[in-house]
Design a protein around this motif. Structure first.
Motif, short mmCIF file in Angstrom:
data_model
loop_
_atom_site.label_atom_id
_atom_site.label_comp_id
_atom_site.label_asym_id
_atom_site.label_seq_id
_atom_site.Cartn_x
_atom_site.Cartn_y
_atom_site.Cartn_z
N VAL A 1 6.34 12.41 -1.39
CA VAL A 1 6.53 13.15 -2.64
C VAL A 1 8.00 13.13 -3.05
N GLU A 2 8.91 13.27 -2.09
CA GLU A 2 10.34 13.23 -2.39
C GLU A 2 10.74 11.87 -2.96
N LEU A 3 10.20 10.79 -2.39
CA LEU A 3 10.52 9.46 -2.89
C LEU A 3 9.89 9.22 -4.26
N ARG B 1 13.80 19.50 6.08
CA ARG B 1 14.05 20.39 4.95
C ARG B 1 15.21 21.33 5.24
N ALA B 2 15.35 21.70 6.51
CA ALA B 2 16.43 22.62 6.87
C ALA B 2 16.71 22.51 8.36
N VAL B 3 17.95 22.80 8.73
CA VAL B 3 18.37 22.88 10.14
C VAL B 3 19.06 24.23 10.31
N ASN B 4 18.45 25.09 11.11
CA ASN B 4 18.98 26.44 11.33
C ASN B 4 19.25 27.17 10.01
N GLY B 5 18.34 27.02 9.07
CA GLY B 5 18.45 27.73 7.80
C GLY B 5 19.38 27.08 6.80
N VAL B 6 20.00 25.96 7.11
CA VAL B 6 20.86 25.22 6.18
C VAL B 6 19.98 24.16 5.51
N TYR B 7 19.75 24.30 4.19
CA TYR B 7 18.71 23.53 3.51
C TYR B 7 19.21 22.22 2.92
N ASN B 8 18.33 21.24 3.00
CA ASN B 8 18.51 19.94 2.39
C ASN B 8 18.09 20.01 0.91
N ARG B 9 18.45 19.01 0.13
CA ARG B 9 18.00 18.94 -1.26
C ARG B 9 16.54 18.53 -1.32
N SER B 10 15.82 19.05 -2.32
CA SER B 10 14.44 18.64 -2.58
C SER B 10 14.34 18.24 -4.05
N ALA B 11 13.78 17.03 -4.28
CA ALA B 11 13.63 16.53 -5.65
C ALA B 11 12.21 16.70 -6.17
N SER B 12 11.29 17.18 -5.35
CA SER B 12 9.90 17.33 -5.78
C SER B 12 9.80 18.46 -6.81
N THR B 13 8.82 18.33 -7.69
CA THR B 13 8.66 19.34 -8.75
C THR B 13 8.22 20.68 -8.19
N THR C 1 11.01 20.43 9.78
CA THR C 1 10.80 19.02 9.45
C THR C 1 9.78 18.85 8.34
N ARG C 2 9.83 17.69 7.69
CA ARG C 2 8.88 17.34 6.65
C ARG C 2 7.70 16.57 7.25
N SER C 3 6.59 16.63 6.54
CA SER C 3 5.47 15.76 6.87
C SER C 3 5.64 14.44 6.12
N MET C 4 4.83 13.44 6.47
CA MET C 4 4.90 12.17 5.76
C MET C 4 4.53 12.36 4.29
N SER C 5 3.60 13.26 4.01
CA SER C 5 3.22 13.53 2.63
C SER C 5 4.42 14.08 1.85
N GLN D 1 0.83 -1.19 0.00
CA GLN D 1 0.00 0.00 0.00
C GLN D 1 0.87 1.25 0.00
N THR D 2 1.93 1.27 0.81
CA THR D 2 2.82 2.43 0.86
C THR D 2 3.52 2.64 -0.48
N LEU D 3 4.02 1.55 -1.07
CA LEU D 3 4.70 1.66 -2.36
C LEU D 3 3.74 2.15 -3.44
N LEU D 4 2.52 1.63 -3.46
CA LEU D 4 1.55 2.04 -4.48
C LEU D 4 1.22 3.52 -4.35
N ASN D 5 1.06 4.01 -3.14
CA ASN D 5 0.72 5.42 -2.95
C ASN D 5 1.88 6.33 -3.34
N ILE D 6 3.12 5.88 -3.14
CA ILE D 6 4.27 6.67 -3.58
C ILE D 6 4.27 6.77 -5.11
N VAL D 7 4.02 5.65 -5.78
CA VAL D 7 3.97 5.65 -7.24
C VAL D 7 2.84 6.53 -7.74
N LYS D 8 1.69 6.48 -7.09
CA LYS D 8 0.55 7.31 -7.50
C LYS D 8 0.89 8.79 -7.47
#
Length: 368
Positions: free
Chosen positions: A270-272, A161-173, A262-266, A56-63
């Motif tokens: 989306v990143e995956l 997404r960030a720690v003290n303003g230092v940002y992580n990469r985001s692959a989402s559109t 922090t990110r939400s599960m959604s 179910q988790t894999l299918l929802n990521i693909v969706k």
């Protein structure tokens, strides 16, 4: 002329009588199905729940890669009711005297097995959907995972997404961006500190106040001390501070605060989904979101956290596989990095639940 003495003939031979008696004793010796059903059902239902949870988790990521609506169903209860009925009847008759000398015998057997599992599904919607998927993870929960022994680099790369303003990469559109080089430097340095076990962290939750992150020093070697200094410089923290306020936010308010965006599960899904492999024809026809641009320069940190493959036929060796839009999407069972990351995501999904757990429906099952 009839014989002077009557003749009596038994209808069942001794061999048949012995066989029927053995069958009757065997059935009479059968006991309840309860103990055997626990051993069987607990393993079977547990395996089915684990497999369908992954699928179910894999299918929802693909969706999400296709802009489709994900659907989440919780199995709130599983009740298995079994019953077995059996009955054996033996009959014999004989006739004496001429001319009624004859042969008659009867054997009867009856059995029935009934299995009526009651499985309740609860869709995740409304307030529960918001809490599970849309609400950002708690910074205290993120650091609790680190305190429990999960690799700090994997936890922060996936959940923040960030720690003290230092940002992580985001692959989402929607918010595609390259990572701040200092973010990956911070992850590598924090991982070395965690492995040394010379510099520990503890989270205090004093009542309703914000969480406090306490740095514990235990004879820190020079290399670990240098790494600690480097992290403080990246995050703009006071060099001698041993108690840091842990909060949710984009930027820190002072040099004794660690602000986690922090990110939400959604967002994590989306990143995956952005790095999942999709059939080229679907990209050409515009059915799926395009792949994110390759970062420049490319590093090992920019590799997909979970490699999701696609193929026209069902894979022979898959950790999890789901059919969607005429293709199969799957995770290779030999890809330990993807498997461990996917398992960690399932742990995060469980951690996302906060507050009071919903009450399962009351079900009455007849006792057989």
């Amino acid at each position: 002329m009839p014989p002077s003495a009557p003749k009596i003939k038994c209808l069942l031979s001794p061999t048949r009588i012995a066989t029927l008696l053995a069958a009757a004793f065997y059935i009479a010796g059968c006991t309840t199905l309860g103990p055997a059903s626990v051993q069987r059902d607990r393993t079977d239902y547990g395996g089915a729940l684990a497999t369908t949870w992954k699928e179910q988790t894999l299918l929802n990521i693909v969706k999400l890669r296709y802009g489709d609506a994900p659907v989440y169903l919780d199995v709130s209860s599983v009740i298995s009711s079994s019953a077995m009925e059996s009955q054996v009847s033996l009959g014999a008759s004989w006739f004496s005297g001429w001319p009624n000398d004859g042969n008659s015998q009867a054997i009867g057997a009856y059995g029935r097995y009934t299995d009526r599992p009651t499985i309740s599904y609860t869709p995740i919607s409304g307030e529960k959907f918001s809490r599970y998927l849309l609400q950002p993870l708690s910074p205290a929960a993120v650091f609790s995972l680190i305190q429990a022994g999960y690799p700090i680099d994997r936890v922060l790369q996936l959940t923040t997404r960030a720690v003290n303003g230092v940002y992580n990469r985001s692959a989402s559109t929607v918010r595609a961006r390259a990572a701040d080089p200092r973010f990956y430097q911070m992850l590598e340095t924090l991982r070395r500190i965690q492995r040394s076990e010379a510099l520990g962290m503890r989270i205090n939750q004093p009542g309703d106040k914000e969480n406090t992150l306490i740095i514990v020093n235990r004879g820190v070697p020079d290399a670990v001390s240098n790494d600690s200094r480097a992290v403080r410089e990246i995050l703009n923290l006071r060099p001698d501070a041993t108690e840091l306020a842990l909060t949710f936010g984009m930027v820190q308010r002072n040099d004794t605060e660690v602000a986690l965006l922090t990110r939400s599960m959604s967002e994590i899904f989306v990143e995956l989904a952005a790095t999942a492999e999709v059939p080229p024809i679907h990209l050409q026809e515009g059915r799926a979101n395009p792949a994110p641009p390759e970062p420049d320069p490319n590093s090992l940190w920019d590799q997909p956290l979970v490699r999701i493959h696609s193929s026209a036929t069902r894979p022979a060796d898959a950790y999890a596989a789901v059919p969607y839009r005429g293709y199969w999407f799957w995770i290779d069972d030999r890809d330990m990095r993807s498997k461990s990351e996917f398992l960690f995501i399932l742990v995060l999904f469980s951690l996302a639940e906060t507050g009071v757990a919903p009450q399962a429906p009351v079900i009455t099952v007849p006792a057989n």
